[in-house]
Write an enzyme that holds these catalytic residues in place. Structure first.
Site, PDB file in Angstrom:
ATOM      1  CG  ASP A 259      -3.960  17.426  -6.555  1.00 29.78           C
ATOM      2  OD1 ASP A 259      -4.801  17.243  -7.668  1.00 29.78           O
ATOM      3  OD2 ASP A 259      -3.978  18.491  -5.989  1.00 29.78           O
TER       4      ASP A 259
ATOM      5  CB  SER B  72       2.415  -2.031  13.712  1.00 33.08           C
ATOM      6  OG  SER B  72       1.866  -3.186  12.714  1.00 33.08           O
ATOM      7  CB  THR B  73      -1.406   1.329  12.215  1.00 35.53           C
ATOM      8  OG1 THR B  73      -1.228   2.282  13.184  1.00 35.53           O
ATOM      9  CG2 THR B  73      -2.898   1.549  11.748  1.00 35.53           C
TER      10      THR B  73
ATOM     11  CG  HIS C 279       0.342  -9.059  -9.019  1.00 36.80           C
ATOM     12  ND1 HIS C 279       1.632  -8.170  -8.723  1.00 36.80           N
ATOM     13  CD2 HIS C 279      -0.493  -9.044  -8.038  1.00 36.80           C
ATOM     14  CE1 HIS C 279       1.562  -8.071  -7.198  1.00 36.80           C
ATOM     15  NE2 HIS C 279       0.327  -8.386  -6.912  1.00 36.80           N
TER      16      HIS C 279
END
Length: 457
Positions: free
Chosen positions: A404, A283-284, A164
């Site tokens: 992808d 907010s979400t 990290h």
């Protein structure tokens, strides 16, 4: 329990950064970066592990060669990841970076029962240890390690582990998406020519943009040197879990649809109609964090005292002056929301949680993201003050499902290491539409309750 022989390692490859054609610039012989104070916060934090599952029933033979070749091309843009993290005796802070000959470890493995792919990548509830064999071990001083596990006639997984202190979630996601971008180009075109990255993925390495007028890097480094010191220059991540994980712990994955999140928003507005709800952060992200915090407290039957929720905020755009969005490394600050446990489990628990999160956000913005940074290492949060401390990993903004490699989007992606850190992971849902995917690890009896609370929205 994960079977020790569920995964057979075929080989461990050493992937070098692409050297280029004779008329292209080769990788530099050496590329070193000093850790900033944002990086140093995480120096001995447990590693972060994530896994991606890709469904490819035909399992073409080109999967492994294309992944390996594209990784080599990608590392030319991310040279430090092929290097090492060290703390030289003549350096006041740790450094990481590439020296000629450095490589990234890429483990190639095969799953013993390929049909398990559908369970591992599709079930809502999975034994936490099931994912462990699909993620490699991080070698001493290595910034990152990768593992591709084949499930013949079903698909494959890409397991990653990172130190990290080298990068935050945003930088990690940029690396993975860059690798996917290069690989997809090779798969679709069949060309192995030099491939450029989109501007939004090109890493920015200039450390001088991080201002450290308070000498925080020296302060944090001194803290580490004296921790089990003197002169403790270890850069090894902690091997201990932050939370106690029982062998039968369950990993649960939940989706909060746009409709469910809107229902939470409307509930809050209706509950606080006596005053202006615009003062709350609706907010979400905030609503999802508040809901998961309340459900976690209820599910685990936490009693008395206070609980806290730690979340991270990307500081790149909030610094003065702001630094580039593509800055590579760590640049996050932590916020701490605090609430009385009895209020969280009450009828207005969601509003209480959201109010605490709003207050923490507002404090970061008004006081400045670096307010109190001098004490982040010594006393960021006093755990003894709380019955339980929760944390959040990931972000819906990373859009991890938009990754992808040439064989379609992931069927599933999970933060494996939350069973060691105890964090609640968040990502944009694989189904899109503004939904959020939530992951967490709990004891069996607690997971059932959490699932019931989620279904009750």
């Amino acid at each position: 329990m994960a079977q020790p022989n569920s995964v057979k390692v075929i080989k461990v490859c050493r992937v070098t950064p692409f050297k280029g054609s004779p008329d292209s610039a080769p990788p530099e012989d050496q590329y070193l970066l000093s850790l900033t104070f944002y990086d140093l916060i995480w120096l001995r934090f447990p590693t972060i592990q994530r896994i991606f599952f890709f469904q490819t029933p035909s399992c073409p033979n080109s999967i492994l060669p294309n992944l390996k070749t594209s990784l080599s091309y990608t590392l030319k843009h991310f040279l430090p990841l092929a290097g090492n993290l060290t703390w030289p005796q003549d350096s006041s802070t740790p450094v990481f970076g590439y020296a000629k000959g450095d490589t990234v470890s890429l483990t190639i493995a095969k799953y013993s029962n390929p049909e398990d792919f559908h369970h591992l990548s599709g079930s809502q509830f999975i034994e936490a240890e099931k994912y462990h064999p699909l993620v490699p071990q991080l070698e001493a001083s290595a910034p990152i390690a990768l593992q591709v596990t084949l499930f013949p006639n079903n698909g494959f997984s890409i397991g990653t582990v990172m130190h990290h202190a080298v990068m935050d979630g945003k930088s990690y996601t940029s690396f993975i998406k860059s690798w996917a971008h290069v690989c997809k180009h090779i798969v679709e075109s069949g060309s192995s020519c030099t491939i450029s990255l989109p501007q939004q993925l090109e890493p920015f390495y200039d450390r001088t943009v991080v201002r450290d007028q308070a000498g925080l890097a020296e302060l944090y480094s001194s803290h580490y040197l004296n921790d089990h010191g003197p002169n403790n220059r270890s850069v090894t991540p902690s091997l201990h879990s932050i939370m106690d994980v029982k062998p039968d712990s369950i990993r649960g994955t939940f989706e909060l649809t746009r409709e469910k999140i809107q229902a939470l928003r409307e509930h809050v507005v209706k509950t606080v109609k006596a005053f202006d709800s615009s003062s709350l952060h609706l907010s979400t992200f905030s609503l999802t964090c508040a809901f998961c915090w309340v459900c976690s407290v209820k599910a685990q039957e936490i009693k008395g005292g206070k609980t806290a929720l730690i979340f991270a905020m990307d500081a790149r755009a909030r610094l003065d002056p702001p630094i580039p969005a593509t800055y590579f490394g760590n640049c996050v600050v932590g916020g701490v929301a605090v609430a009385e446990t009895k209020e969280l489990v009450g009828d207005d628990g969601l509003v209480v949680a959201l109010s605490a999160i709003t207050e923490a956000f507002t404090s970061l913005i008004k006081k400045g993201v670096l307010n109190g940074a001098e004490s982040w290492m010594s006393n960021f949060i006093d755990f003894s003050l709380y019955e339980r401390v929760f944390s959040v990993a990931g972000s819906p903004r990373f859009e991890v499902y938009d990754t992808d490699f040439g064989w379609g989007r992931p069927k599933r992606t999970e933060v494996v290491s939350i069973d060691k850190t105890g964090a609640i992971s968040l990502s944009a849902s694989r189904n899109g539409g503004g939904a959020v995917e939530v992951g967490l690890v709990l004891d069996k009896q607690y997971m059932k309750t959490f699932a019931t609370l989620c279904d009750a929205i």
